[in-house]
Design a protein around this motif. Structure first.
Motif, PDB file in Angstrom:
ATOM      1  N   GLY A 761      10.297  -7.266   6.235  1.00 15.83           N
ATOM      2  CA  GLY A 761      11.050  -7.036   5.011  1.00 15.83           C
ATOM      3  C   GLY A 761      12.536  -6.967   5.269  1.00 15.83           C
ATOM      4  O   GLY A 761      13.041  -7.431   6.296  1.00 15.83           O
ATOM      5  N   SER A 762      13.242  -6.370   4.299  1.00 19.17           N
ATOM      6  CA  SER A 762      14.696  -6.264   4.409  1.00 19.17           C
ATOM      7  C   SER A 762      15.152  -4.992   3.731  1.00 19.17           C
ATOM      8  O   SER A 762      14.494  -4.463   2.830  1.00 19.17           O
ATOM      9  CB  SER A 762      15.373  -7.475   3.765  1.00 19.17           C
ATOM     10  N   LEU A 763      16.307  -4.502   4.191  1.00 23.61           N
ATOM     11  CA  LEU A 763      16.920  -3.288   3.643  1.00 23.61           C
ATOM     12  C   LEU A 763      18.319  -3.637   3.172  1.00 23.61           C
ATOM     13  O   LEU A 763      19.133  -4.148   3.950  1.00 23.61           O
ATOM     14  CB  LEU A 763      16.969  -2.175   4.700  1.00 23.61           C
ATOM     15  N   GLU A 764      18.589  -3.367   1.882  1.00 21.34           N
ATOM     16  CA  GLU A 764      19.898  -3.628   1.295  1.00 21.34           C
ATOM     17  C   GLU A 764      20.481  -2.311   0.819  1.00 21.34           C
ATOM     18  O   GLU A 764      19.821  -1.541   0.117  1.00 21.34           O
ATOM     19  CB  GLU A 764      19.788  -4.603   0.113  1.00 21.34           C
ATOM     20  N   ILE A 765      21.741  -2.045   1.214  1.00 22.61           N
ATOM     21  CA  ILE A 765      22.416  -0.795   0.850  1.00 22.61           C
ATOM     22  C   ILE A 765      23.714  -1.142   0.156  1.00 22.61           C
ATOM     23  O   ILE A 765      24.528  -1.909   0.690  1.00 22.61           O
ATOM     24  CB  ILE A 765      22.682   0.089   2.085  1.00 22.61           C
ATOM     25  N   LEU A 766      23.877  -0.580  -1.041  1.00 20.57           N
ATOM     26  CA  LEU A 766      25.109  -0.716  -1.807  1.00 20.57           C
ATOM     27  C   LEU A 766      25.678   0.668  -2.043  1.00 20.57           C
ATOM     28  O   LEU A 766      24.962   1.582  -2.495  1.00 20.57           O
ATOM     29  CB  LEU A 766      24.840  -1.416  -3.153  1.00 20.57           C
ATOM     30  N   SER A 767      26.945   0.831  -1.729  1.00 17.27           N
ATOM     31  CA  SER A 767      27.564   2.166  -1.863  1.00 17.27           C
ATOM     32  C   SER A 767      29.004   2.001  -2.320  1.00 17.27           C
ATOM     33  O   SER A 767      29.681   1.032  -1.935  1.00 17.27           O
ATOM     34  CB  SER A 767      27.505   2.913  -0.533  1.00 17.27           C
ATOM     35  N   ARG A 768      29.403   2.937  -3.168  1.00 13.57           N
ATOM     36  CA  ARG A 768      30.788   2.973  -3.615  1.00 13.57           C
ATOM     37  C   ARG A 768      31.256   4.409  -3.571  1.00 13.57           C
ATOM     38  O   ARG A 768      30.578   5.298  -4.083  1.00 13.57           O
ATOM     39  CB  ARG A 768      30.905   2.423  -5.036  1.00 13.57           C
ATOM     40  N   GLN A 769      32.395   4.615  -2.962  1.00 14.72           N
ATOM     41  CA  GLN A 769      32.900   5.965  -2.742  1.00 14.72           C
ATOM     42  C   GLN A 769      33.125   6.661  -4.085  1.00 14.72           C
ATOM     43  O   GLN A 769      33.786   6.140  -4.982  1.00 14.72           O
ATOM     44  CB  GLN A 769      34.210   5.924  -1.947  1.00 14.72           C
ATOM     45  N   GLY A 770      32.487   7.905  -4.198  1.00 18.83           N
ATOM     46  CA  GLY A 770      32.601   8.684  -5.419  1.00 18.83           C
ATOM     47  C   GLY A 770      31.576   8.316  -6.468  1.00 18.83           C
ATOM     48  O   GLY A 770      31.506   8.983  -7.508  1.00 18.83           O
ATOM     49  N   ALA A 771      30.768   7.277  -6.273  1.00 19.51           N
ATOM     50  CA  ALA A 771      29.791   6.856  -7.279  1.00 19.51           C
ATOM     51  C   ALA A 771      28.372   6.898  -6.761  1.00 19.51           C
ATOM     52  O   ALA A 771      27.430   6.753  -7.538  1.00 19.51           O
ATOM     53  CB  ALA A 771      30.104   5.436  -7.749  1.00 19.51           C
ATOM     54  N   GLY A 772      28.172   7.084  -5.475  1.00 17.29           N
ATOM     55  CA  GLY A 772      26.820   7.187  -4.961  1.00 17.29           C
ATOM     56  C   GLY A 772      26.416   5.960  -4.141  1.00 17.29           C
ATOM     57  O   GLY A 772      27.184   5.023  -3.929  1.00 17.29           O
ATOM     58  N   THR A 773      25.149   6.038  -3.676  1.00 23.98           N
ATOM     59  CA  THR A 773      24.615   4.992  -2.797  1.00 23.98           C
ATOM     60  C   THR A 773      23.238   4.570  -3.307  1.00 23.98           C
ATOM     61  O   THR A 773      22.463   5.410  -3.769  1.00 23.98           O
ATOM     62  CB  THR A 773      24.503   5.509  -1.358  1.00 23.98           C
ATOM     63  N   THR A 774      22.961   3.250  -3.188  1.00 21.97           N
ATOM     64  CA  THR A 774      21.649   2.709  -3.582  1.00 21.97           C
ATOM     65  C   THR A 774      21.097   1.918  -2.412  1.00 21.97           C
ATOM     66  O   THR A 774      21.750   1.000  -1.903  1.00 21.97           O
ATOM     67  CB  THR A 774      21.768   1.797  -4.804  1.00 21.97           C
ATOM     68  N   ALA A 775      19.898   2.298  -1.946  1.00 21.11           N
ATOM     69  CA  ALA A 775      19.216   1.594  -0.857  1.00 21.11           C
ATOM     70  C   ALA A 775      17.942   0.973  -1.424  1.00 21.11           C
ATOM     71  O   ALA A 775      17.169   1.657  -2.107  1.00 21.11           O
ATOM     72  CB  ALA A 775      18.901   2.548   0.292  1.00 21.11           C
ATOM     73  N   THR A 776      17.732  -0.297  -1.109  1.00 22.75           N
ATOM     74  CA  THR A 776      16.571  -1.037  -1.635  1.00 22.75           C
ATOM     75  C   THR A 776      15.765  -1.569  -0.463  1.00 22.75           C
ATOM     76  O   THR A 776      16.282  -2.292   0.397  1.00 22.75           O
ATOM     77  CB  THR A 776      17.014  -2.201  -2.524  1.00 22.75           C
ATOM     78  N   ILE A 777      14.471  -1.211  -0.423  1.00 21.12           N
ATOM     79  CA  ILE A 777      13.548  -1.700   0.591  1.00 21.12           C
ATOM     80  C   ILE A 777      12.674  -2.775  -0.055  1.00 21.12           C
ATOM     81  O   ILE A 777      12.039  -2.523  -1.091  1.00 21.12           O
ATOM     82  CB  ILE A 777      12.675  -0.568   1.149  1.00 21.12           C
ATOM     83  N   LEU A 778      12.630  -3.930   0.563  1.00 22.08           N
ATOM     84  CA  LEU A 778      11.785  -5.028   0.108  1.00 22.08           C
ATOM     85  C   LEU A 778      10.808  -5.369   1.215  1.00 22.08           C
ATOM     86  O   LEU A 778      11.201  -5.702   2.334  1.00 22.08           O
ATOM     87  CB  LEU A 778      12.626  -6.258  -0.241  1.00 22.08           C
ATOM     88  N   VAL A 779       9.494  -5.241   0.907  1.00 24.47           N
ATOM     89  CA  VAL A 779       8.447  -5.509   1.890  1.00 24.47           C
ATOM     90  C   VAL A 779       7.460  -6.492   1.260  1.00 24.47           C
ATOM     91  O   VAL A 779       6.925  -6.215   0.174  1.00 24.47           O
ATOM     92  CB  VAL A 779       7.724  -4.213   2.306  1.00 24.47           C
ATOM     93  N   PRO A 780       7.194  -7.655   1.906  1.00 20.76           N
ATOM     94  CA  PRO A 780       6.263  -8.625   1.329  1.00 20.76           C
ATOM     95  C   PRO A 780       4.808  -8.127   1.377  1.00 20.76           C
ATOM     96  O   PRO A 780       4.461  -7.297   2.199  1.00 20.76           O
ATOM     97  CB  PRO A 780       6.456  -9.861   2.209  1.00 20.76           C
TER      98      PRO A 780
END
Length: 780
Positions: A761-780
């Motif tokens: 699979g893959s791990l995608e992390i999006l983060s913006r300072q002061g707004a939080g973080t979003t981590a997405t795990i994708l597994v086939p």
């Protein structure tokens, strides 16, 4: 004296008598002279009349002498009239022929002996005159002694007219007989009606068509071939044709031999004689017409499916058909086709819409193209139109005076041709600029193409290659440059396999100068074979060096594997011992501890737990990067698995003063290692808990869209900048000097990524300072 007087008197009387006699003689002579002159004039008139008469006399005496005028000699084709009858045959195409002369002589002799008249007609050889001879015995006053008088008449005109009339009469009789025979033998029914419109004559085809016993029976019973049409019988229609004195032609059905046939019936009035009629069986023509119409419709339907424009013009130069591509090319509406637009007007409309080439004198250009209809050959032109469109126009004259115009839009073809030329030039330039030595060999073994490196790679003369040698000559030239000349057969086998067997093969040879060449034969789509050659002398040396280094790396990897296994034991065993002894102390095995001692033991246990977790993270990360991390997949429910991992951190979430929202739908299943994937999700939750201030919120969304499991962990914490996120993803990195590890943002996120990627699979992390973080795990 008296005597003298008497003598004188007598003399005077004598003289007077002589004078009177002389006067009388003179008067008599004058009268005879006048009479003779009158006779001569009469003779001349008679001779002239005879000369001008349509008949010329010919007197034949008993001794064979003849008397006749020169005019008769001219009729006989002689220069002058001969003295004897036997001389009338002059020979050399003059006079009478021997046969004619013998016949004439026999007739003359018979008349001289018996006084029997005769008639004879002949035409002298070499002459167009027809002569009629009428002979009888001459009057004694004309010629005593039994002479024969022959009157010769020139009846050439009468004979010609008579012959002509006889020939015409004979020809008319023959034509009539032939006409009667033709009518009887005609394959079409023919008949004749009298003034009363009743049948009088029918031919055999008519009899066969109506099935009668004979022609007489058909006439007697008045059997009609054609059925009544609109209440009018065939006889009534024939009567109308006779009254109007105009032929009537119609197409009617009739039953012939039990089959319904279409007949073209014609009634032809013949004045007072009656009305003639005939019927032509046009059933086959009608069938052909129907077939032709069906063929034309099918052809036009097929032409509508073509991408090439086709238009048809009739003998009057009017447009009769245009398929869809033609109308689209020239902007022609369907109404223009149905209206039969003339060819010249079509050119005018095409010019106004910019569908014809730009010419200086358009009327002359149009007149020149109108001559396409009368040209006996196919005309072809290229029309460059404004806007870059190129048309190929083909004009095909038709036998009926029409024209078929074909318009092919070759814009794309020309563009493709230009692109092809560019590609060929590019291929040639690329071919010559490659480091590889390339050559193209035809199936017959002849060298077709090569680049500049080919001659130098194999050590052959470039001028030798310019002669396009065959494979045998090429191998002969290469053999002396090989370290082992016998290896040239390997090159030949590669060329043969590529060109004839259509197989890709290769080989490697050593050159006499120490170079190593690797070559391969590749079959090309056009049937040729490509011989590619690469000088791998340097790469061979590098390969040997890399092989030695790869062996060293394999040894180092084995050492690393043993090191990780040893370190796993060496780290975990002391920590397990320390944790066990601390738990024994806390349980009072060594005696009751003081409150301060209990605090110390509790701190030791907590430190051992954290150190154990960090050691496992380090070991797992090291194993993952080394490809040694064990993954045991099993089928499991996605939602209960995530719920369990969240439940394990429920107390930490409550202690941090946070709220957690778990969303998702049940029923999704995946193949995964529950422990390793749970560790990856746990690290992401731990980071979210640590990064979210009190009162914050964590969202966990679980789903499986399009067959891929998706786990989203989102928080509204402080977030990270791009640089911080990059450092967090790197985890541990070796120092630039290689002396140790450079600490980054911890091992949780890098380990989670390694664990997810180990599941494919893959791990995608999006983060913006002061707004939080979003981590997405994708597994086939």
């Amino acid at each position: 004296m008296e005597f003298t007087t008497t003598a004188l008197a007598l003399t005077g009387l004598l003289i007077a008598a002589w004078t009177a006699a002389a006067a009388w003689l003179m008067i008599a002579a004058s009268a005879k002279a006048r009479q003779a002159e009158s006779s001569r004039k009469a003779a001349r008139r008679m001779a002239r009349m005879i000369d001008e008469a349509p008949a010329i006399p010919l007197l034949v005496r008993t001794d064979g002498r003849i008397e006749g005028s020169e005019r008769l000699a001219g009729w006989l084709g002689l220069d002058r009239m001969p003295q004897y009858l036997s001389e009338l045959s002059g020979g050399a195409g003059k006079g009478l022929s021997p046969v004619q002369l013998a016949g004439l002589t026999d007739k003359v002799r018979r008349t001289q002996r018996s006084a029997a008249p005769f008639r004879l007609a002949m035409t002298p050889p070499g002459s167009n005159r027809s002569l009629a001879m009428r002979g009888n015995l001459a009057d004694p006053q004309v010629s005593p002694g039994g002479a024969a008088l022959i009157w010769v008449f020139d009846f050439s005109e009468s004979q010609t007219e008579l012959v002509k009339l006889r020939n015409e009469a004979a020809r008319a009789q023959e034509d009539f007989a032939a006409l009667v025979g033709l009518i009887e033998a005609a394959p079409m029914p023919m008949w004749f009606r009298g003034p009363d419109a009743k049948l009088r004559l029918v031919n055999q085809a008519y009899v066969r068509a109506i099935g009668a016993a004979s022609a007489d029976a058909a006439v007697e019973r008045q059997l009609e071939l054609v059925e009544p049409v609109d209440g009018l019988t065939a006889g009534q229609i024939a009567a109308q044709a006779a009254e109007q004195n105009l032929p009537i032609e119609r197409i009617v059905p009739a039953t012939i031999d039990g089959q319904r046939r279409s007949l073209r019936v014609s009634d032809l009035p013949l004045g007072a004689e009656g009305v003639a009629g005939y019927a032509v069986d046009i059933e086959e023509m009608e069938e052909q017409a129907r077939t032709f119409r069906a063929f034309r419709d099918a052809q036009r339907s097929m032409l509508d499916q073509l991408s090439i424009g086709v238009a048809q013009f009739d003998s009057e130069r009017k447009l009769t058909y245009a398929n869809q591509p033609f109308r689209r090319t020239f902007g022609i509406s369907s109404g223009t086709v149905s209206a039969g637009t003339p060819f010249d007007r079509l050119l005018n409309d095409a010019r106004e819409s910019g569908k014809t080439p730009e010419v200086r004198d358009f009327p002359a250009w149009r007149a020149e193209h109108l001559e396409w209809f009368t040209s006996g050959e196919t005309q072809e032109e290229a029309w460059p139109l404004p806007g870059g469109t190129h048309l190929r126009i083909v004009a095909q004259p038709m036998p009926d005076g029409g024209l078929v115009l074909i318009a092919e839009d070759r814009t794309e073809q020309l563009a493709l041709s230009a692109t092809r030329d560019t590609l060929l030039r590019t291929r040639t330039a690329t071919f010559d600029s490659l480091f590889e030595a390339l050559a193209v060999v035809a199936p017959d073994g002849k060298l077709q193409l090569w680049n500049r490196s080919f001659a130098g790679a194999w050590g052959v003369d470039p001028e030798f290659l310019d002669s396009h040698p065959n494979a045998a000559d090429l191998l002969t030239a290469i053999a002396p440059n090989l370290a082992r000349a016998k290896q040239v057969s390997i090159i030949g086998e590669v060329i043969r396999a590529a060109t004839l067997d259509r197989k890709e093969t290769g080989g490697r040879v050593m050159m006499s100068d120490g170079r190593t060449l690797e070559f391969a034969g590749v079959p090309l789509p056009d049937g040729n074979g490509l011989l590619t050659t690469l000088d791998i002398t340097d790469s061979q040396k590098a390969e040997d060096a890399l092989r030695e280094r790869a062996q060293a790396l394999e040894d180092a990897d084995a050492v690393k594997t043993r090191f990780l296994a040893n370190m796993s034991y060496e780290f975990r065993t002391p920590l397990t011992s320390i944790g066990g002894f601390a738990e024994l102390l806390a349980a009072g095995v060594a005696g009751e501890l003081s409150d301060q001692g209990k605090d110390y033991v509790s701190a030791i246990i907590d430190s051992v737990g954290r150190l154990t977790e960090q050691v496992e993270n380090v070991l797992d990360l090291s194993q993952s990067e080394a490809g040694l991390l064990p993954i045991t997949k099993e089928r499991m429910e996605l939602m209960p698995f995530v719920t369990q991992v969240v439940r394990e951190r429920e107390q930490a979430i409550v202690d941090a003063g946070l709220t957690l929202d778990l969303r998702g739908s049940a029923g999704g299943k995946i193949e995964a290692d529950q422990r390793q994937l749970g560790r990856a999700l746990g690290h992401l939750l731990d980071n979210a808990i640590a990064a979210t201030p009190k009162g914050g919120k964590i969202l966990v969304d679980v789903g499986k869209p399009k067959g891929v499991a998706r786990i989203v962990v989102s928080d509204n914490g402080r977030g990270m900048a791009k640089a911080e996120l990059a450092r967090a993803l790197d985890g541990l990195r070796e120092n630039k000097d290689g002396s140790g590890l450079e600490k980054r943002q911890g091992l949780g996120i890098p380990l989670a990524r390694q664990l997810v990627e180990a599941h494919g699979g893959s791990l995608e992390i999006l983060s913006r300072q002061g707004a939080g973080t979003t981590a997405t795990i994708l597994v086939p």
